[in-house]
Design a protein around this motif. Structure first.
Motif, PDB file in Angstrom:
ATOM      1  N   MET A 108      18.091 -21.315   2.732  1.00  0.00           N
ATOM      2  CA  MET A 108      18.171 -20.973   4.154  1.00  0.00           C
ATOM      3  C   MET A 108      18.387 -19.485   4.388  1.00  0.00           C
ATOM      4  SD  MET A 108      20.471 -23.769   6.018  1.00  0.00           S
ATOM      5  CE  MET A 108      20.972 -25.091   4.966  1.00  0.00           C
ATOM      6  N   VAL A 109      18.808 -18.764   3.334  1.00  0.00           N
ATOM      7  CA  VAL A 109      19.133 -17.353   3.538  1.00  0.00           C
ATOM      8  C   VAL A 109      17.851 -16.517   3.533  1.00  0.00           C
ATOM      9  CG1 VAL A 109      20.451 -15.407   2.663  1.00  0.00           C
ATOM     10  CG2 VAL A 109      21.311 -17.726   2.363  1.00  0.00           C
ATOM     11  N   PRO A 110      17.600 -15.783   4.608  1.00  0.00           N
ATOM     12  CA  PRO A 110      16.382 -14.973   4.630  1.00  0.00           C
ATOM     13  C   PRO A 110      16.475 -13.828   3.617  1.00  0.00           C
ATOM     14  CG  PRO A 110      17.721 -14.521   6.567  1.00  0.00           C
ATOM     15  CD  PRO A 110      18.385 -15.639   5.842  1.00  0.00           C
TER      16      PRO A 110
ATOM     17  N   GLN B 245      15.811 -10.837   3.675  1.00  0.00           N
ATOM     18  CA  GLN B 245      16.251  -9.518   4.138  1.00  0.00           C
ATOM     19  C   GLN B 245      17.755  -9.307   3.957  1.00  0.00           C
ATOM     20  OE1 GLN B 245      14.487 -11.649   5.991  1.00  0.00           O
ATOM     21  NE2 GLN B 245      12.507 -10.680   6.328  1.00  0.00           N
ATOM     22  N   VAL B 246      18.517 -10.416   3.870  1.00  0.00           N
ATOM     23  CA  VAL B 246      19.962 -10.289   3.725  1.00  0.00           C
ATOM     24  C   VAL B 246      20.320  -9.537   2.438  1.00  0.00           C
ATOM     25  CG1 VAL B 246      22.071 -11.609   3.287  1.00  0.00           C
ATOM     26  CG2 VAL B 246      20.579 -12.249   5.158  1.00  0.00           C
TER      27      VAL B 246
ATOM     28  N   LEU C  31      18.451  -7.392   0.794  1.00  0.00           N
ATOM     29  CA  LEU C  31      17.689  -6.150   0.625  1.00  0.00           C
ATOM     30  C   LEU C  31      18.582  -5.015   0.115  1.00  0.00           C
ATOM     31  CD1 LEU C  31      14.694  -5.686   1.279  1.00  0.00           C
ATOM     32  CD2 LEU C  31      15.364  -4.771   3.478  1.00  0.00           C
TER      33      LEU C  31
ATOM     34  N   PHE D 237       4.781  -7.397  -0.094  1.00  0.00           N
ATOM     35  CA  PHE D 237       4.761  -5.984   0.277  1.00  0.00           C
ATOM     36  C   PHE D 237       6.148  -5.359   0.360  1.00  0.00           C
ATOM     37  CE2 PHE D 237       4.826  -2.817   3.795  1.00  0.00           C
ATOM     38  CZ  PHE D 237       4.191  -1.795   3.115  1.00  0.00           C
ATOM     39  N   MET D 238       7.087  -6.034   1.040  1.00  0.00           N
ATOM     40  CA  MET D 238       8.361  -5.396   1.333  1.00  0.00           C
ATOM     41  C   MET D 238       9.088  -4.954   0.056  1.00  0.00           C
ATOM     42  SD  MET D 238      11.304  -6.597   3.973  1.00  0.00           S
ATOM     43  CE  MET D 238      12.021  -7.871   2.995  1.00  0.00           C
TER      44      MET D 238
ATOM     45  N   ASN E 255      -1.413   0.493   1.567  1.00  0.00           N
ATOM     46  CA  ASN E 255      -0.683   1.044   2.710  1.00  0.00           C
ATOM     47  C   ASN E 255      -0.668   2.581   2.670  1.00  0.00           C
ATOM     48  OD1 ASN E 255       1.107   1.070   5.008  1.00  0.00           O
ATOM     49  ND2 ASN E 255       2.721   1.596   3.563  1.00  0.00           N
TER      50      ASN E 255
ATOM     51  N   GLN F 225      11.238 -12.954  11.249  1.00  0.00           N
ATOM     52  CA  GLN F 225      11.320 -12.153  10.029  1.00  0.00           C
ATOM     53  C   GLN F 225      10.158 -11.168   9.901  1.00  0.00           C
ATOM     54  OE1 GLN F 225      12.137 -15.824   7.508  1.00  0.00           O
ATOM     55  NE2 GLN F 225      13.126 -14.230   6.342  1.00  0.00           N
TER      56      GLN F 225
ATOM     57  N   PHE G  78       7.713  -8.212   9.516  1.00  0.00           N
ATOM     58  CA  PHE G  78       7.987  -6.860   9.038  1.00  0.00           C
ATOM     59  C   PHE G  78       6.714  -6.128   8.601  1.00  0.00           C
ATOM     60  CE2 PHE G  78       8.589  -4.133   5.289  1.00  0.00           C
ATOM     61  CZ  PHE G  78       9.421  -3.169   5.815  1.00  0.00           C
ATOM     62  N   ASP G  79       5.984  -6.721   7.633  1.00  0.00           N
ATOM     63  CA  ASP G  79       4.854  -6.031   7.002  1.00  0.00           C
ATOM     64  C   ASP G  79       3.886  -5.419   8.011  1.00  0.00           C
ATOM     65  OD1 ASP G  79       6.054  -7.246   4.870  1.00  0.00           O
ATOM     66  OD2 ASP G  79       4.266  -8.295   4.159  1.00  0.00           O
TER      67      ASP G  79
ATOM     68  N   TYR H 138       5.247  -2.517   9.896  1.00  0.00           N
ATOM     69  CA  TYR H 138       5.459  -1.384   9.000  1.00  0.00           C
ATOM     70  C   TYR H 138       4.137  -0.667   8.727  1.00  0.00           C
ATOM     71  CZ  TYR H 138       7.263   1.350   5.108  1.00  0.00           C
ATOM     72  OH  TYR H 138       7.638   2.383   4.288  1.00  0.00           O
TER      73      TYR H 138
ATOM     74  N   VAL I 132      13.737  -6.749  11.685  1.00  0.00           N
ATOM     75  CA  VAL I 132      13.702  -6.453  10.251  1.00  0.00           C
ATOM     76  C   VAL I 132      13.244  -5.014   9.991  1.00  0.00           C
ATOM     77  CG1 VAL I 132      12.762  -7.115   8.014  1.00  0.00           C
ATOM     78  CG2 VAL I 132      13.346  -8.867   9.668  1.00  0.00           C
TER      79      VAL I 132
ATOM     80  N   LEU J 122      16.239  -2.942  10.621  1.00  0.00           N
ATOM     81  CA  LEU J 122      17.158  -3.111   9.477  1.00  0.00           C
ATOM     82  C   LEU J 122      16.716  -2.232   8.308  1.00  0.00           C
ATOM     83  CD1 LEU J 122      17.963  -6.703   8.137  1.00  0.00           C
ATOM     84  CD2 LEU J 122      17.777  -4.792   6.621  1.00  0.00           C
ATOM     85  N   TYR J 123      15.450  -2.282   8.008  1.00  0.00           N
ATOM     86  CA  TYR J 123      14.880  -1.532   6.885  1.00  0.00           C
ATOM     87  C   TYR J 123      15.092  -0.031   7.078  1.00  0.00           C
ATOM     88  CZ  TYR J 123      11.341  -0.590   3.253  1.00  0.00           C
ATOM     89  OH  TYR J 123      10.671  -0.183   2.115  1.00  0.00           O
TER      90      TYR J 123
ATOM     91  N   ALA K  26      21.480  -7.761   9.068  1.00  0.00           N
ATOM     92  CA  ALA K  26      20.939  -8.846   8.249  1.00  0.00           C
ATOM     93  C   ALA K  26      21.681 -10.152   8.512  1.00  0.00           C
ATOM     94  CB  ALA K  26      21.035  -8.475   6.766  1.00  0.00           C
ATOM     95  N   PHE K  27      23.007 -10.073   8.668  1.00  0.00           N
ATOM     96  CA  PHE K  27      23.752 -11.308   8.911  1.00  0.00           C
ATOM     97  C   PHE K  27      23.539 -11.853  10.316  1.00  0.00           C
ATOM     98  CE2 PHE K  27      25.639 -10.706   4.858  1.00  0.00           C
ATOM     99  CZ  PHE K  27      25.793 -12.011   4.440  1.00  0.00           C
TER     100      PHE K  27
ATOM    101  N   LEU L 230      20.612 -11.748  11.719  1.00  0.00           N
ATOM    102  CA  LEU L 230      19.351 -12.463  11.507  1.00  0.00           C
ATOM    103  C   LEU L 230      19.594 -13.789  10.790  1.00  0.00           C
ATOM    104  CD1 LEU L 230      16.194 -12.083  11.692  1.00  0.00           C
ATOM    105  CD2 LEU L 230      16.328 -11.296   9.330  1.00  0.00           C
ATOM    106  N   PHE L 231      20.472 -13.746   9.791  1.00  0.00           N
ATOM    107  CA  PHE L 231      20.814 -14.946   9.039  1.00  0.00           C
ATOM    108  C   PHE L 231      21.382 -16.010   9.976  1.00  0.00           C
ATOM    109  CE2 PHE L 231      23.957 -16.776   5.729  1.00  0.00           C
ATOM    110  CZ  PHE L 231      23.126 -17.852   5.501  1.00  0.00           C
TER     111      PHE L 231
ATOM    112  N   ILE M 267      18.649 -17.705  11.905  1.00  0.00           N
ATOM    113  CA  ILE M 267      17.848 -18.588  11.071  1.00  0.00           C
ATOM    114  C   ILE M 267      18.646 -19.814  10.626  1.00  0.00           C
ATOM    115  CG2 ILE M 267      16.735 -18.695   8.793  1.00  0.00           C
ATOM    116  CD1 ILE M 267      15.631 -15.903   9.451  1.00  0.00           C
ATOM    117  N   LEU M 268      19.927 -19.604  10.354  1.00  0.00           N
ATOM    118  CA  LEU M 268      20.789 -20.717   9.946  1.00  0.00           C
ATOM    119  C   LEU M 268      20.860 -21.776  11.045  1.00  0.00           C
ATOM    120  CD1 LEU M 268      22.730 -21.695   7.696  1.00  0.00           C
ATOM    121  CD2 LEU M 268      24.576 -20.665   9.008  1.00  0.00           C
TER     122      LEU M 268
ATOM    123  N   THR N 115      17.610 -23.631  11.195  1.00  0.00           N
ATOM    124  CA  THR N 115      17.416 -24.526  10.063  1.00  0.00           C
ATOM    125  C   THR N 115      18.298 -25.765  10.171  1.00  0.00           C
ATOM    126  OG1 THR N 115      17.081 -22.528   8.770  1.00  0.00           O
ATOM    127  CG2 THR N 115      17.238 -24.570   7.558  1.00  0.00           C
TER     128      THR N 115
END
Lengths: 272, 317
Positions: free
Chosen positions: A114-116, A118-119, A121, A207-208, A227, B250, B252-253, B256, B273, B276-277, B293-294, B296-297, B300-301, B304
């Protein structure tokens, strides 16, 4: 009368949407054969088309395109093989072997799914730079050799395999390890095929992470390289798109060859 | 369970083999050493490269931490999370991401259902259409972004086609009002195939005798769709909607590549994202990035868990 009209409408939608999905690919491929002055001309006669862009992109001195291609293949192959072996082993143990902590392990695997991504990263970047793995093949492969989703997939598959075969092999004196490799793994071909396609493509297209981990152009994978091509050589769309085709066409070929497994793999794992 | 297997090891057939030792049956299922050996690579990898980093990210989200000078890091409590409430750029990113999600999800789900119905029906060249519809899904987001940049540029194909209808062209990806919608269009184009396949699996699970019965009762195709297909696909639809929201949050690509990492023009394509990056690897404010990030988590949590609840037992042991 109404039925006929409906049928015509139906085929307009069917063919129309196929044009929408195929159109961008076909137009891009067409462009990769145009000379630079012709890039923006809508219609270029066949006799003026050239393969020079493909030759240029492979042999260019400005960027190591061939190296990127090789990097992508090396990284994707290593990651895929690692996942097939490790995910299957763990999936098998979770499905078949009783050991203390099994339930905890399985629940943990479900939870981390469940953890994305990005967490992690930031911590992963710090960890890999402490290991001195930034800009190395180790950094691009080792952290990705195991995937909780793959473990889950394999466990579900092994649960559906009848136990009798393994029991017989075991009673015949085959070790656990031997049973796994010689009896269980050959049975798992469909699940392994689906996983191969998934993981190979996921890694090939990723990619990321490679963008973060590869810092000099000799360590780029294709998406990262592509890219920067777009960033630095914007006007040369014919070459950039030729690069895009280099990373797309192999996948399309693999996809067409394994189409059945692929769609089946997605539909079974997607629901679960 | 054992009742279903009349050929479970009986004493008689076994006598032919090695004399069974008393512990044999239990050794076959219970084998702690082998259990740990088989799961060792996974336990090691998950602890080092996933669980450890997750815990460390949580710790970092309460620190003021910069990668450039780790010694200066200090505990700041909930400050990073409080900062989210006041950070205008974060709000822009969140607004853009929500707009993106709200726009993409319904369109994506409806088209996916329509396409699944089409490729599930008796059409000629079914395999061709399945492949054609699925192709964008297997293509890399970077390659797709580059292709769309080319199609949507000022003198590109899209503007050439629009000029037939007298619509004035523009640089879609560089326009404040159109950059994000253009990427949304691209997102639908890229990911619809994946949801189409899940719908296809859902459609094939519907027992055909339901349709036969409906036909006997005189229900036409539309009423069958409305009273059988749609209700029975409800769990699938719910699953797809949740997956689609998670995926769009989520993103991003594409942003970017298209905005060259900046989220421009004027933050119009800045997403959570991407922000965040940039906070993490351009400003090197890694504690604050971890708090994002949390956040976002958490989103999503919740999604889910809602979805798991809906599906109930399917993902349990």
């Amino acid at each position: 009368m109404w039925n006929r009209l409906l049928r015509i409408l139906f085929y307009i939608v069917v063919v129309g949407y196929a044009c929408l999905t195929l159109g961008p690919f076909l137009w891009s491929i067409y462009t990769t054969f145009k000379t630079t002055p012709d890039i923006n001309r809508l219609w270029v006669p066949l006799s003026d088309l050239t393969i020079a862009n493909y030759v240029h992109i492979i042999l260019s001195d400005q960027y190591p395109f061939a190296r990127w291609f090789l990097n992508s293949i090396v990284v994707a192959v290593i990651v895929t093989v690692g996942n097939l072996v490790f995910n299957s082993m763990a999936g098998y143990a979770l499905a078949r072997i009783d050991f203390p902590g099994r339930t905890v392990l399985f629940v943990t695997i479900l939870a981390v799914m469940m953890v994305p991504g990005q967490v992690i990263l930031v911590p992963m970047y710090i960890l890999l730079s402490n290991l001195d793995w930034i800009n190395s093949y180790a950094g691009l492969t080792v952290p990705f050799l195991v995937q909780s989703f793959g473990i889950f997939l394999m466990r579900q598959f092994f649960l559906s395999v009848p136990r009798e075969l393994e029991e017989a092999a075991f009673l015949d004196g085959l070790s656990r390890w031997g049973t796994f490799w010689r009896i269980v793994m050959p049975l798992a071909k469909p699940a392994l095929a689906a996983q191969t396609i998934f993981i190979f493509m996921g890694n090939w297209n990723s990619f990321m992470w490679p963008n973060l981990l590869a810092s000099t152009d000799d360590m780029y994978t294709l998406p990262v390289g592509l890219n920067t091509l777009y960033g630095e050589y914007d006007a040369f769309w014919n070459s950039i798109l030729a690069g895009a085709m280099f990373m797309t066409v192999p996948v399309i070929i693999v996809f067409i060859l394994f189409q059945r497994h692929f769609i089946k793999g997605i539909s079974t794992t997607g629901i679960k | 369970m054992d009742m279903d297997h009349p050929r479970k090891p009986q004493p008689a057939p076994l006598s032919r083999m090695q004399p069974p030792s008393p512990g044999k049956k239990t050794r076959w299922t219970s084998d702690p050493v082998m259990g740990y050996l088989f799961t060792l690579p996974v336990i090691a990898s998950l602890s080092v490269f996933l669980i450890g980093p997750i815990l460390y990210a949580f710790y970092l989200s309460f620190q003021q931490f910069t990668f450039l000078n780790p010694d200066l890091s200090q505990f700041v409590g909930w400050d990073n999370y409080m900062r989210l409430l006041q950070d205008e750029r974060f709000h822009t990113a969140l607004k853009n991401t929500s707009f993106y999600s709200l726009g993409v999800v319904p369109v994506q789900v409806s088209i996916a259902l329509l396409l699944a119905l089409i490729v599930n029906s008796r059409i000629r060249g079914k395999t061709f259409f399945r492949v054609a519809y699925f192709l964008p899904t297997v293509t890399s987001t970077v390659a797709v972004s580059v292709m769309f940049l080319f199609l949507f540029k000022r003198d590109g194909l899209v503007n050439a086609l629009l000029s037939f209808f007298g619509v004035e062209g523009r640089s879609w990806m560089l326009d404040i009002d159109f950059a994000l919608p253009s990427i949304m269009l691209m997102a639908v184009w890229t990911t619809v195939g994946q949801f189409m396949v899940i719908y296809l699996a859902g459609l094939q699970d519907i027992p055909s005798d339901l349709y036969e019965a409906a036909e006997v009762d005189g229900a036409g195709p539309f009423r069958q769709f409305w009273h059988i297909t749609l209700p029975l696909l409800k769990p699938t639809t719910f699953f797809i909607v949740v997956m689609s929201i998670i995926g769009t949050f989520q993103v991003f690509d594409q942003m970017y590549v298209i905005s060259k990492g900046e989220g421009g023009p004027l933050d119009s394509t800045l997403t959570v994202v991407l922000y965040l990056y940039n906070v993490a690897f351009k400003d090197f404010e890694m504690g604050y990035a971890s708090a994002i990030a949390f956040f976002l988590f958490a989103v999503i949590l919740v999604l889910t868990l809602v979805q798991r609840r809906f599906f109930g037992e399917e993902t349990r042991m």
